[in-house]
Each structure stands twice: as structure tokens, then as C-alpha cells.
Motif scaffolding. Sequence first.
Motif, mmCIF file in Angstrom:
data_model
loop_
_atom_site.group_PDB
_atom_site.id
_atom_site.type_symbol
_atom_site.label_atom_id
_atom_site.label_comp_id
_atom_site.label_asym_id
_atom_site.label_seq_id
_atom_site.Cartn_x
_atom_site.Cartn_y
_atom_site.Cartn_z
ATOM 1 N N MET A 121 49.949 47.573 32.376
ATOM 2 C CA MET A 121 50.131 46.444 33.298
ATOM 3 C C MET A 121 49.207 45.321 32.851
ATOM 4 O O MET A 121 47.995 45.452 32.889
ATOM 5 C CB MET A 121 49.763 46.868 34.724
ATOM 6 N N TRP A 122 49.809 44.217 32.395
ATOM 7 C CA TRP A 122 49.024 43.028 32.042
ATOM 8 C C TRP A 122 48.945 42.150 33.282
ATOM 9 O O TRP A 122 49.953 41.920 33.955
ATOM 10 C CB TRP A 122 49.689 42.259 30.921
ATOM 11 N N SER A 123 47.764 41.642 33.580
ATOM 12 C CA SER A 123 47.590 40.913 34.829
ATOM 13 C C SER A 123 46.805 39.620 34.648
ATOM 14 O O SER A 123 45.790 39.592 33.969
ATOM 15 C CB SER A 123 46.846 41.809 35.835
ATOM 16 N N LYS A 124 47.312 38.582 35.298
ATOM 17 C CA LYS A 124 46.593 37.312 35.401
ATOM 18 C C LYS A 124 45.891 37.201 36.755
ATOM 19 O O LYS A 124 45.277 36.184 37.049
ATOM 20 C CB LYS A 124 47.564 36.140 35.253
ATOM 21 N N LEU A 125 45.993 38.234 37.577
ATOM 22 C CA LEU A 125 45.446 38.195 38.926
ATOM 23 C C LEU A 125 43.930 38.367 38.961
ATOM 24 O O LEU A 125 43.297 38.075 39.967
ATOM 25 C CB LEU A 125 46.106 39.274 39.803
ATOM 26 N N SER A 126 43.351 38.851 37.882
ATOM 27 C CA SER A 126 41.907 39.074 37.829
ATOM 28 C C SER A 126 41.405 38.853 36.411
ATOM 29 O O SER A 126 42.102 39.149 35.444
ATOM 30 C CB SER A 126 41.597 40.503 38.269
ATOM 31 N N GLN A 127 40.186 38.360 36.286
ATOM 32 C CA GLN A 127 39.570 38.175 34.971
ATOM 33 C C GLN A 127 38.853 39.435 34.496
ATOM 34 O O GLN A 127 38.573 39.597 33.320
ATOM 35 C CB GLN A 127 38.596 36.995 35.002
ATOM 36 N N SER A 128 38.509 40.310 35.447
ATOM 37 C CA SER A 128 37.863 41.579 35.119
ATOM 38 C C SER A 128 38.144 42.554 36.259
ATOM 39 O O SER A 128 38.616 42.163 37.320
ATOM 40 C CB SER A 128 36.358 41.392 34.929
ATOM 41 N N TRP A 129 37.848 43.828 36.013
ATOM 42 C CA TRP A 129 38.165 44.859 36.997
ATOM 43 C C TRP A 129 36.938 45.275 37.789
ATOM 44 O O TRP A 129 35.906 45.601 37.230
ATOM 45 C CB TRP A 129 38.765 46.092 36.324
ATOM 46 N N ASP A 130 37.078 45.247 39.093
ATOM 47 C CA ASP A 130 36.126 45.886 39.989
ATOM 48 C C ASP A 130 36.949 46.809 40.880
ATOM 49 O O ASP A 130 38.172 46.923 40.712
ATOM 50 C CB ASP A 130 35.295 44.868 40.776
ATOM 51 N N MET A 131 36.322 47.462 41.808
ATOM 52 C CA MET A 131 37.043 48.442 42.616
ATOM 53 C C MET A 131 38.148 47.796 43.458
ATOM 54 O O MET A 131 39.241 48.347 43.575
ATOM 55 C CB MET A 131 36.062 49.240 43.471
ATOM 56 N N ASP A 132 37.884 46.622 44.017
ATOM 57 C CA ASP A 132 38.905 45.953 44.829
ATOM 58 C C ASP A 132 40.104 45.518 44.000
ATOM 59 O O ASP A 132 41.250 45.626 44.440
ATOM 60 C CB ASP A 132 38.309 44.746 45.566
ATOM 61 N N GLU A 133 39.863 45.019 42.795
ATOM 62 C CA GLU A 133 40.967 44.589 41.929
ATOM 63 C C GLU A 133 41.803 45.782 41.458
ATOM 64 O O GLU A 133 43.024 45.680 41.347
ATOM 65 C CB GLU A 133 40.432 43.799 40.732
ATOM 66 N N ILE A 134 41.141 46.901 41.200
ATOM 67 C CA ILE A 134 41.886 48.114 40.827
ATOM 68 C C ILE A 134 42.769 48.550 42.000
ATOM 69 O O ILE A 134 43.940 48.889 41.820
ATOM 70 C CB ILE A 134 40.927 49.249 40.409
ATOM 71 N N LYS A 135 42.218 48.527 43.203
ATOM 72 C CA LYS A 135 43.000 48.912 44.389
ATOM 73 C C LYS A 135 44.229 48.020 44.544
ATOM 74 O O LYS A 135 45.327 48.501 44.837
ATOM 75 C CB LYS A 135 42.137 48.837 45.649
ATOM 76 N N LYS A 136 44.044 46.720 44.350
ATOM 77 C CA LYS A 136 45.169 45.784 44.459
ATOM 78 C C LYS A 136 46.239 46.121 43.414
ATOM 79 O O LYS A 136 47.437 46.147 43.719
ATOM 80 C CB LYS A 136 44.667 44.346 44.264
ATOM 81 N N SER A 137 45.825 46.403 42.206
ATOM 82 C CA SER A 137 46.766 46.743 41.138
ATOM 83 C C SER A 137 47.479 48.062 41.412
ATOM 84 O O SER A 137 48.671 48.204 41.128
ATOM 85 C CB SER A 137 46.039 46.805 39.790
#
Length: 179
Positions: A121-137
Amino acid sequence: MINIQTIYVRVRHWLFWYGVYGFCSKSRNDEITLYSDEDQTNFLGYFELTTVTSIINLLNYDMDIIGDDKDYCDEIESFIHGDEDIHYHYIYPRDLEDVSRQVPHSAPTNIDGYKPVYIDMWSKLSQSWDMDEIKKSVRIIARDFLGLNTENVEFIAIPTFEETKLSYEQDYKPYVNES
């Protein structure tokens, strides 16, 4: 769409946790495994999450843009300059052994009728991964591939700060001290 109370996610690499605990910058590319139970007995899927920053670096520093990697590079360029916030890159079976490794969930088939063996999954929704961004993905992936709607995404196998620090010191500190 089926509602599920909780999806459990396990992050495969220590680098993610190094970023979470502040030992280095946050990760931009991680592999995750999804389960419907905390005991990890009901496997849902395996995915790679890649930020646009990561694929730009891949394109600029690691790819043969005119040779063997041209089609892949074109796909990356199309995503980078396109309007999509998310794009899925699929790797399909390359030989008969790979056929047994097809994903067990819903996914597009190739010209031979095979499902992918790997989904990124390529994403423009985040510049890096943290726990909240992983949850969203994970919520997006659950909807797109598993037909699941979930509010709760829980991490499993979370290392402690002390475990992460020890791993970081063993994996990276020797290399930092050499330079």
C-alpha cells in the motif's frame, strides 16, 4: 461489509519501534500482519505500508529507471504525480511455487487468474508511520481487501522501551560509532 470489533496488527520490523520510541526518525516503510484475534490464530492478511517519501527515495536512489525496473518506476511516477492518495502495488506469482503463496483474501487477479502473493500500500496520507497512522491504514486495508469495517485496531507484540533500546543498541549503535 462485515463489522468486526477489533483487528490486531503486528509490525514486523524493529525499525518501526525505534522510531516510535525516538531512537531514530520514524519509519516510512513497514510490513504488517493482521489477525482477528489477539492470540494470532486467525490470520487475516499480510501487507507492506510505504509512504510516498519512501517510494520517491526508492525511485531516486535504488531503481534502474530505464532498464529492468522501468515498468515499476513508471507505476511509481504515475502514483507520485497522480491524484490518488493510496495506490496498491501487487506482486503476482512468478512460478508454480509462488502459486501456493497467493493471498487468502479478496484481491485483484492477474491475466492468469492468480491473486497477488504480496500487496504494498503506497500512501500519500502520511510522511512517516506512527501507531495512529498504521491504525488508519489498517482500517483502509480491512475495508478494501477483507470486506471488514472496524473501529478498533490494536497492536500486538509491542516491545517495551527497554527491549527496543537494547535492540537498537545491538543493531545500530555499532555502525554509528564506526563512522
